[in-house]
Scaffold this motif. Structure first.
Motif, short mmCIF file in Angstrom:
data_model
loop_
_atom_site.label_atom_id
_atom_site.label_comp_id
_atom_site.label_asym_id
_atom_site.label_seq_id
_atom_site.Cartn_x
_atom_site.Cartn_y
_atom_site.Cartn_z
N TYR A 110 0.81 -1.21 0.00
CA TYR A 110 0.00 0.00 0.00
C TYR A 110 0.85 1.27 0.00
CZ TYR A 110 -4.05 -2.94 0.42
OH TYR A 110 -5.01 -3.89 0.16
N ARG A 113 0.95 1.53 -3.68
CA ARG A 113 -0.38 1.62 -4.28
C ARG A 113 -1.07 2.95 -3.96
NH1 ARG A 113 -4.29 -0.96 -6.45
NH2 ARG A 113 -6.41 -0.39 -5.88
N ASP A 114 -0.94 3.41 -2.72
CA ASP A 114 -1.66 4.61 -2.31
C ASP A 114 -1.13 5.87 -3.01
OD1 ASP A 114 -3.22 3.07 -0.70
OD2 ASP A 114 -2.30 3.68 1.18
N TRP A 173 -9.31 -3.17 2.76
CA TRP A 173 -8.72 -2.23 1.82
C TRP A 173 -8.79 -2.79 0.40
CZ3 TRP A 173 -3.67 -1.76 5.17
CH2 TRP A 173 -3.99 -1.11 6.37
#
Length: 216
Positions: A110, A113-114, A173
């Motif tokens: 993440y 990814r974020d 998520w």
């Protein structure tokens, strides 16, 4: 003897907060919404040089970072809560394996990814590819965990552990629970049981409501 949690709604601090809720230890949350802006990431830097949540300040004033490390430390500090198989328990190896697996193989993605621009700058096409590929990698990792575990009521059998809390939060998520249930249906049943724990009902409603996009 109050703990301080640096965290945010729906973030990686949620399993830590859930564990403290089940333990019954007094704690307060200081909000750092690091997924929202660079300013928030800068604001937490004095507490965590990685500029992310969660971080835990112990009653003695020590700061611990990394969600899996915090959860493991809490189970050792509060063995009376029974939230981890103790050393020597035949389930201990599996417990440590999957705590590390979620942290290293899934949660770590993440960071990329974020905010894909961290790796590819302003290249919109590359950012899209990162999001697609990390989404598939996350789903594949959940599938591996599904194939290598034999869950009962919870991941390790009849007893709840922080592993269940960790899995239940991270699986909310993206690519969201719908995909999670497709690739890991038995673990999905465990996650639903964690979602429905009556002792966490108020907590979930306040800190990570299970509604809308999170349901997939």
């Amino acid at each position: 003897m109050t703990y301080i949690v640096y965290g945010a709604l729906g973030s990686g601090s949620i399993p830590v907060e859930a564990a403290l809720t089940l333990i019954g230890a007094p704690y307060r949350v200081e909000e750092f919404v690091t997924y929202a802006s660079e300013a928030e990431r800068a604001r937490i830097a004095p507490h965590n040089p990685m500029r992310q949540v969660p971080a835990l300040v112990t009653p003695e004033g020590e700061t611990i970072t990394e969600s899996a490390a915090i959860l493991l430390w809490l189970t050792e500090r509060h063995p009376e809560a029974g939230l981890a198989p103790p050393p020597g328990d035949p389930r201990r190896g599996r417990f440590l394996r999957w705590m590390a697996f979620i942290s290293a193989e899934i949660y770590a993605l993440y960071w990329v990814r974020d905010v894909p621009s961290r790796l590819v700058g302003d290249d919109a096409a590359a950012q899209t590819q990162i999001k697609l590929r990390t989404q598939e990698r996350i789903a594949a990792c959940w599938g591996v965990m599904e194939s290598q575990t034999d869950p009962g009521r919870f991941v390790l059998g009849a007893e709840l552990s922080v592993l269940d809390l960790y899995m239940a939060v991270v699986s909310r998520w993206r690519p969201l629970r719908r995909r999670f249930h497709e690739v890991a249906p038995r673990l999905g049943q465990v996650a639903r049981r964690v979602d429905a724990l009556p002792e966490l009902a108020e907590f979930w409603a306040r800190r990570f409501p299970f509604e809308g996009d999170y349901m997939g």
